[in-house]
Write a protein that holds these residues in place. Structure first.
Motif, mmCIF file in Angstrom:
data_model
loop_
_atom_site.group_PDB
_atom_site.id
_atom_site.type_symbol
_atom_site.label_atom_id
_atom_site.label_comp_id
_atom_site.label_asym_id
_atom_site.label_seq_id
_atom_site.Cartn_x
_atom_site.Cartn_y
_atom_site.Cartn_z
ATOM 1 N N GLU A 179 -17.433 -4.919 8.520
ATOM 2 C CA GLU A 179 -16.216 -4.980 9.343
ATOM 3 C C GLU A 179 -15.305 -6.106 8.870
ATOM 4 O O GLU A 179 -14.085 -5.970 8.829
ATOM 5 C CB GLU A 179 -16.586 -5.189 10.820
ATOM 6 C CG GLU A 179 -17.244 -3.964 11.442
ATOM 7 C CD GLU A 179 -17.676 -4.229 12.875
ATOM 8 O OE1 GLU A 179 -17.575 -5.407 13.310
ATOM 9 O OE2 GLU A 179 -18.133 -3.280 13.558
ATOM 10 N N LYS A 180 -15.887 -7.239 8.494
ATOM 11 C CA LYS A 180 -15.095 -8.372 8.029
ATOM 12 C C LYS A 180 -14.376 -8.037 6.723
ATOM 13 O O LYS A 180 -13.216 -8.430 6.513
ATOM 14 C CB LYS A 180 -16.019 -9.577 7.834
ATOM 15 C CG LYS A 180 -15.286 -10.876 7.520
ATOM 16 C CD LYS A 180 -16.264 -12.030 7.401
ATOM 17 C CE LYS A 180 -15.522 -13.314 7.065
ATOM 18 N NZ LYS A 180 -16.461 -14.453 6.909
ATOM 19 N N LYS A 181 -15.015 -7.287 5.869
ATOM 20 C CA LYS A 181 -14.411 -6.913 4.585
ATOM 21 C C LYS A 181 -13.270 -5.930 4.791
ATOM 22 O O LYS A 181 -12.247 -5.980 4.095
ATOM 23 C CB LYS A 181 -15.494 -6.302 3.698
ATOM 24 C CG LYS A 181 -15.058 -6.090 2.259
ATOM 25 C CD LYS A 181 -16.218 -5.566 1.425
ATOM 26 C CE LYS A 181 -15.773 -5.353 -0.012
ATOM 27 N NZ LYS A 181 -16.869 -4.816 -0.842
ATOM 28 N N GLU A 182 -13.423 -5.017 5.761
ATOM 29 C CA GLU A 182 -12.374 -4.031 6.021
ATOM 30 C C GLU A 182 -11.126 -4.688 6.609
ATOM 31 O O GLU A 182 -10.009 -4.218 6.379
ATOM 32 C CB GLU A 182 -12.889 -2.955 6.993
ATOM 33 C CG GLU A 182 -13.912 -2.025 6.335
ATOM 34 C CD GLU A 182 -14.484 -1.043 7.330
ATOM 35 O OE1 GLU A 182 -14.178 -1.194 8.540
ATOM 36 O OE2 GLU A 182 -15.267 -0.152 6.923
ATOM 37 N N LYS A 183 -11.289 -5.758 7.364
ATOM 38 C CA LYS A 183 -10.151 -6.430 7.988
ATOM 39 C C LYS A 183 -9.319 -7.216 6.975
ATOM 40 O O LYS A 183 -8.149 -7.483 7.220
ATOM 41 C CB LYS A 183 -10.633 -7.379 9.089
ATOM 42 C CG LYS A 183 -11.146 -6.648 10.323
ATOM 43 C CD LYS A 183 -11.639 -7.636 11.363
ATOM 44 C CE LYS A 183 -12.204 -6.909 12.587
ATOM 45 N NZ LYS A 183 -12.712 -7.847 13.595
ATOM 46 N N GLN A 184 -9.911 -7.639 5.838
ATOM 47 C CA GLN A 184 -9.186 -8.432 4.854
ATOM 48 C C GLN A 184 -8.150 -7.559 4.137
ATOM 49 O O GLN A 184 -8.437 -6.401 3.812
ATOM 50 C CB GLN A 184 -10.144 -9.028 3.815
ATOM 51 C CG GLN A 184 -11.037 -10.130 4.377
ATOM 52 C CD GLN A 184 -12.005 -10.635 3.342
ATOM 53 O OE1 GLN A 184 -12.076 -10.094 2.250
ATOM 54 N NE2 GLN A 184 -12.750 -11.675 3.704
ATOM 55 N N PRO A 185 -6.911 -8.105 3.829
ATOM 56 C CA PRO A 185 -5.882 -7.323 3.130
ATOM 57 C C PRO A 185 -6.262 -7.105 1.673
ATOM 58 O O PRO A 185 -6.841 -7.981 1.019
ATOM 59 C CB PRO A 185 -4.629 -8.206 3.238
ATOM 60 C CG PRO A 185 -5.168 -9.585 3.413
ATOM 61 C CD PRO A 185 -6.434 -9.445 4.185
ATOM 62 N N LYS A 186 -5.956 -5.903 1.168
ATOM 63 C CA LYS A 186 -6.281 -5.548 -0.216
ATOM 64 C C LYS A 186 -5.226 -6.128 -1.147
ATOM 65 O O LYS A 186 -4.038 -5.920 -0.964
ATOM 66 C CB LYS A 186 -6.342 -4.035 -0.377
ATOM 67 C CG LYS A 186 -7.491 -3.415 0.389
ATOM 68 C CD LYS A 186 -7.545 -1.916 0.170
ATOM 69 C CE LYS A 186 -8.692 -1.271 0.925
ATOM 70 N NZ LYS A 186 -8.751 0.197 0.741
ATOM 71 N N LEU A 187 -5.659 -6.859 -2.184
ATOM 72 C CA LEU A 187 -4.767 -7.450 -3.182
ATOM 73 C C LEU A 187 -4.732 -6.590 -4.431
ATOM 74 O O LEU A 187 -5.749 -6.048 -4.863
ATOM 75 C CB LEU A 187 -5.252 -8.864 -3.538
ATOM 76 C CG LEU A 187 -5.308 -9.868 -2.364
ATOM 77 C CD1 LEU A 187 -5.955 -11.166 -2.814
ATOM 78 C CD2 LEU A 187 -3.910 -10.130 -1.847
ATOM 79 N N GLN A 188 -3.536 -6.448 -5.009
ATOM 80 C CA GLN A 188 -3.355 -5.626 -6.196
ATOM 81 C C GLN A 188 -3.676 -6.386 -7.493
ATOM 82 O O GLN A 188 -3.756 -5.788 -8.554
ATOM 83 C CB GLN A 188 -1.897 -5.135 -6.253
ATOM 84 C CG GLN A 188 -1.509 -4.279 -5.078
ATOM 85 C CD GLN A 188 -2.286 -2.982 -5.007
ATOM 86 O OE1 GLN A 188 -2.674 -2.430 -6.028
ATOM 87 N NE2 GLN A 188 -2.527 -2.498 -3.784
ATOM 88 N N VAL A 189 -3.877 -7.745 -7.381
ATOM 89 C CA VAL A 189 -4.108 -8.550 -8.584
ATOM 90 C C VAL A 189 -5.527 -8.288 -9.090
ATOM 91 O O VAL A 189 -6.494 -8.259 -8.324
ATOM 92 C CB VAL A 189 -3.919 -10.041 -8.260
ATOM 93 C CG1 VAL A 189 -4.111 -10.890 -9.525
ATOM 94 C CG2 VAL A 189 -2.536 -10.276 -7.667
ATOM 95 N N GLN A 190 -5.651 -8.091 -10.388
ATOM 96 C CA GLN A 190 -6.954 -7.822 -10.997
ATOM 97 C C GLN A 190 -7.784 -9.114 -11.036
ATOM 98 O O GLN A 190 -7.314 -10.140 -11.516
ATOM 99 C CB GLN A 190 -6.761 -7.279 -12.416
ATOM 100 C CG GLN A 190 -8.080 -6.881 -13.064
ATOM 101 C CD GLN A 190 -7.859 -6.339 -14.465
ATOM 102 O OE1 GLN A 190 -6.703 -6.219 -14.897
ATOM 103 N NE2 GLN A 190 -8.930 -5.996 -15.143
ATOM 104 N N MET A 191 -9.010 -9.056 -10.525
ATOM 105 C CA MET A 191 -9.902 -10.209 -10.504
ATOM 106 C C MET A 191 -10.914 -10.072 -11.640
ATOM 107 O O MET A 191 -11.435 -8.998 -11.902
ATOM 108 C CB MET A 191 -10.658 -10.277 -9.168
ATOM 109 C CG MET A 191 -9.736 -10.357 -7.949
ATOM 110 S SD MET A 191 -8.790 -11.883 -7.901
ATOM 111 C CE MET A 191 -10.085 -13.040 -7.551
ATOM 112 N N GLY A 192 -11.221 -11.205 -12.330
ATOM 113 C CA GLY A 192 -12.233 -11.214 -13.391
ATOM 114 C C GLY A 192 -11.648 -10.819 -14.733
ATOM 115 O O GLY A 192 -10.462 -10.553 -14.873
ATOM 116 N N PRO A 193 -12.519 -10.788 -15.786
ATOM 117 C CA PRO A 193 -12.048 -10.479 -17.149
ATOM 118 C C PRO A 193 -11.745 -9.001 -17.312
ATOM 119 O O PRO A 193 -12.119 -8.166 -16.497
ATOM 120 C CB PRO A 193 -13.237 -10.900 -18.013
ATOM 121 C CG PRO A 193 -14.433 -10.743 -17.123
ATOM 122 C CD PRO A 193 -13.954 -11.063 -15.742
#
Length: 807
Positions: free
Chosen positions: A180-194
């Motif tokens: 539930e906590k993960k679903e509430k967080q806003p989705k970012l379009q920036v690519q994370m990691g290599p």
């Protein structure tokens, strides 16, 4: 290691032939020679024992075992000469160790592991039997397991199940919360990691490094196998499993080897038996004919007691030599009648010659006495050189036994068996030849029988009381059970000699040079127990041929570890322990006949199930000065007259040791006391270095942890005058179960041990001096004092002579 030890042994034997055979007047030089050879033999002993323990080949082990027995016996002989020279059981050889670049630990006498390993199965079975007898007699309580009721079992299961369900429910709720906590967080379009290319490159780098390391490791292993420095993996695992099987199933391997030996012996009888028999018959018959040509009549056939045909008809002797020997035997038989009157004169002359020889030896100087073990060591060394030194063993990768060597050993046994059979046949053939050729018989068999009867009637001697069989109708098992039930045969505690912790006295030589008698160290005591108690009991050959020690006395204050050393002797040798202490035999087997029966049973079982240790605690009560008015079965002095007879019944072949312990030896009559106990070991209280090691060892042994807050040196100083038993008691009082649980958050401190230590009674200086004064009255102590007085007189005489010359 075996080869190096054999080289050192050959060098030592060469030195002994050159140095010990020549008389020497300088006793200081003599002691240095003896001490050096003693240290060298101990080093050889240690290397040979390790090689014997690690080798798999049983025929090699047999050769090493022979040399080991010789080295052990020679160490005991050299020790005897050192004791005679210094009139002391304790020797200080720091200067010799310094010259040889060795540590005091190198003089520690090792305990051979084969003492226990060879009879491990027998000892385990005996321990089970002893436990069962103790349980049946009610002398030992079986560890009871508390039974659980069904209600308690159901309750424990319910508690465990509810706890499991609670943990599962908590984990499930945690997953829902995180989702539930993960679903509430806003989705970012920036690519994370290599990027995917960088990630693939990183994975390739790690994988290629791993593969290359594996290849390099494999190449290194192949190179080591090629150079012969390691075994292939499958063979290495096989050798480890073989070693494990050897350690566990040694008796089974021995059974297989004995079965193979029997089969080889049977094959030898079948293949070579007829050939050997024919050769013997032809050889003996040819000797008969040639002797008749020389003497004029057939010779008498040698008796079985003289060795039969083996004593005369040797393949290396000619017929003339055989005839001369037979004629000499006949002349000797006639001369025996005339020599009875001359024996007394000869004995007197021999005594005079011995006295003259003793005086000559004193004038010439010290000379090493004859040895029973040099020939054993030389024979073992020659066997090693002839068979194993230059032997090519590439074919014998598994180190299995060599059948050709077994054939050579068994061929001698087969020849002896066949020779006995041939003797019977040829004796009858000789009688037939006499009747046929000379027309006469031997006619000596009847006379021989009469003489044997006369010898049997005239040669009867009175058998001592303890050597008579008072229980001919009873088995050893029944006697063993009775002694256990009566509490005379007890279970020894599992204690090794290495558990008797104590350091070497590093100041001994310096104190002697300053004219001060040093106190013996606990390391010295440990060495004497190994030399006089453990090594002779563990080896039959050593016990028979080495200087015989039947009785050993351990004297010292209460708590110095006398009982522990008795149990250590039993543990290291696998010996039975008999308790004949005055407090233990009180009320048992009353009267003189009962006492005689008790000692007879103990001696019979001890000899049959040897090695055995007979322990007498508080032995001074048996030899106490004042007689007590008590009943016969309550009197501790009733063993006083029987102990010398008990020791007389113990022969050299009987591995039975009498060990007495006492805290008040000065309460006993000295003369009978010292007549019973050949060796007296005075055990002192521990010195500073020994206390330092003891505190560390006992704290760690009881579960403690040593930190910077615990000052061991301070405890060693504070415990001056206290014994090992006091230190053990203090540590056990402090390290309770509750204190061990608090160890993580509350480390041990020095002051925690001070208060329990203050409650103990130390060994005061007066008590220690009383032990020294008593020891000075013993035969060895008197001899040492006499030698010191003689040295002082010699020194004063020299100084007076020098002053006269100056005047």
């Amino acid at each position: 290691m075996w080869a190096d030890a054999q080289k050192d042994l050959d060098i030592q034997l060469c030195k002994e032939r050159g140095e010990f055979l020549q008389p020497e007047k300088d006793l200081v030089k003599v002691f240095k020679l003896l001490a050096t050879s003693y240290i060298k033999y101990i080093q050889i002993f240690r290397h040979l024992e390790t090689a014997h323990d690690q080798l798999v080949h049983q025929q090699k082990q047999a050769v090493i075992r022979q040399v080991l027995d010789g080295v052990i016996g020679r160490i005991l002989e050299v020790k005897r000469e050192m004791v005679k020279l210094e009139n002391s059981e304790f020797h200080y050889i720091d200067d010799i160790l310094d010259d040889l670049k060795l540590l005091p630990e190198d003089t520690e006498v090792p305990i051979p592991r084969y003492f226990i390993k060879e009879k491990l199965e027998v000892l385990q079975q005996r321990e089970k039997t002893l436990d069962q007898i103790l349980l049946d007699a009610g002398l030992q309580i079986e560890e009871s397991v508390e039974a659980m009721t069904p209600e308690e079992g159901v309750r424990i299961i319910q508690v465990a199940e509810r706890a499991r369900q609670g943990r599962r429910r908590a984990a499930f709720m945690k997953r829902i919360y995180l989702k539930e906590k993960k679903e509430k967080q806003p989705k970012l379009q920036v690519q994370m990691g290599p990027s995917p290319d960088d990630a693939a490159t990183c994975i390739q780098k790690v994988w290629r490094g791993y593969i290359q390391r594996k290849k390099t490791e494999k190449m290194r292993e192949e190179e080591m196998i090629f150079l012969g420095m390691s075994l292939p993996p499958h063979l290495e695992t096989m050798s480890v499993s073989q070693m494990h099987a050897r350690q566990v199933n040694t008796p089974q391997d021995e059974v297989q080897e004995t079965q193979e030996e029997l089969s080889i012996k049977d094959k030898l009888r079948e293949t070579e038996g007829l050939y050997i028999k024919k050769n013997f018959q032809d050889e003996i018959s040819q000797c008969f004919i040639e002797c008749r040509h020389i003497i004029g009549k057939f010779p008498d056939y040698p008796s079985e007691e003289a060795g039969g045909s083996m004593s005369v008809f040797d393949s290396q002797k000619t017929a003339e030599q055989i005839a001369e020997e037979l004629a000499a035997q006949r002349e000797m038989a006639l001369q025996k009648k005339d020599q009875k009157g001359k024996k007394e004169n000869e004995s007197k002359e021999k005594k005079k010659e011995k006295e003259k020889a003793g005086k000559k030896e004193e004038e010439e100087g010290w000379k090493m006495g004859p040895s029973n073990f040099l020939s054993i060591m030389e024979e073992g060394s020659s066997r090693y050189k002839d068979i194993w030194q230059n032997r090519d063993e590439q074919w014998d990768f598994l180190q299995d036994h060599d059948p050709e060597l077994i054939k050579e050993e068994n061929r001698k046994d087969v020849e002896e068996e066949i020779r006995v059979q041939v003797d019977k046949v040829m004796q009858q053939e000789l009688e037939n030849l006499r009747l046929a050729v000379d027309g006469e018989g031997s006619g000596k068999q009847k006379k021989g029988k009469k003489s044997e009867k006369k010898k049997a009637t005239t040669g009867r001697k009175k058998i001592p009381e303890l050597e008579q069989d008072l229980t001919p109708d009873r088995t050893i098992d029944s006697l063993y059970r009775e002694l256990v039930e009566e509490g005379l045969l007890i279970k020894a505690k599992t204690v090794n000699l290495s558990d008797y912790v104590g350091e070497y006295n590093y100041m001994g030589t310096a104190l002697l040079q300053a004219g001060v008698e040093p106190v013996p160290s606990l390391a010295h005591v440990r060495q004497l127990i190994a030399l006089y108690g453990i090594l002779p009991l563990g080896s039959q050959t050593v016990h028979e041929k080495a200087p015989l020690v039947k009785a050993l006395l351990l004297a010292g204050p209460s708590g110095v570890g006398k009982k522990m050393l008795v149990h250590a002797i039993c543990t290291e040798t696998g010996a039975n322990l008999f308790n004949l202490s005055a407090s233990n035999i009180t009320g048992k087997y009353p009267g003189k006949s009962g006492l005689l029966m008790m000692l007879h049973m103990v001696l019979k079982v001890a000899k049959q199930l040897q090695p055995s240790v007979v322990w007498i605690g508080e032995t001074e009560k048996i030899f106490s000065k004042g007689g007590r008015k008590t009943d016969d079965e309550m009197n501790p002095k009733r063993l006083e007259k029987m102990l010398p007879k008990f020791l007389q019944a113990v022969k050299a072949q009987d591995r039975v040791l009498l060990v007495g312990t006492t805290t008040r030896p000065f309460d006993a009559n000295l003369k009978p006391f010292c007549q019973v106990y050949q060796k007296i070991i005075l055990i002192p209280r521990p010195d500073y270095s020994s206390r330092l090691v003891l505190w560390k060892h006992i704290i760690l042994q009881n579960g403690g942890v040593i930190t910077n807050l615990l000052n061991i040196s301070c405890l060693a100083n504070l415990s001056d005058g206290f014994t090992q038993g006091h230190i053990v008691q203090v540590v056990q009082d402090v390290l309770t179960e509750l204190r061990l649980l608090q160890m993580i958050r509350k480390p041990l401190r020095t002051e925690e041990f001070v208060t329990p230590l203050a409650r103990q009674d130390p060994v005061y200086k007066e008590e220690e001096e009383s032990f020294k004064a008593w020891y000075d009255k013993t035969p060895l102590g008197r001899a040492r004092i006499r030698a010191l007085v003689d040295k002082e007189k010699e020194g004063k005489g020299k100084s007076k002579g020098g002053n006269k010359m100056k005047k």
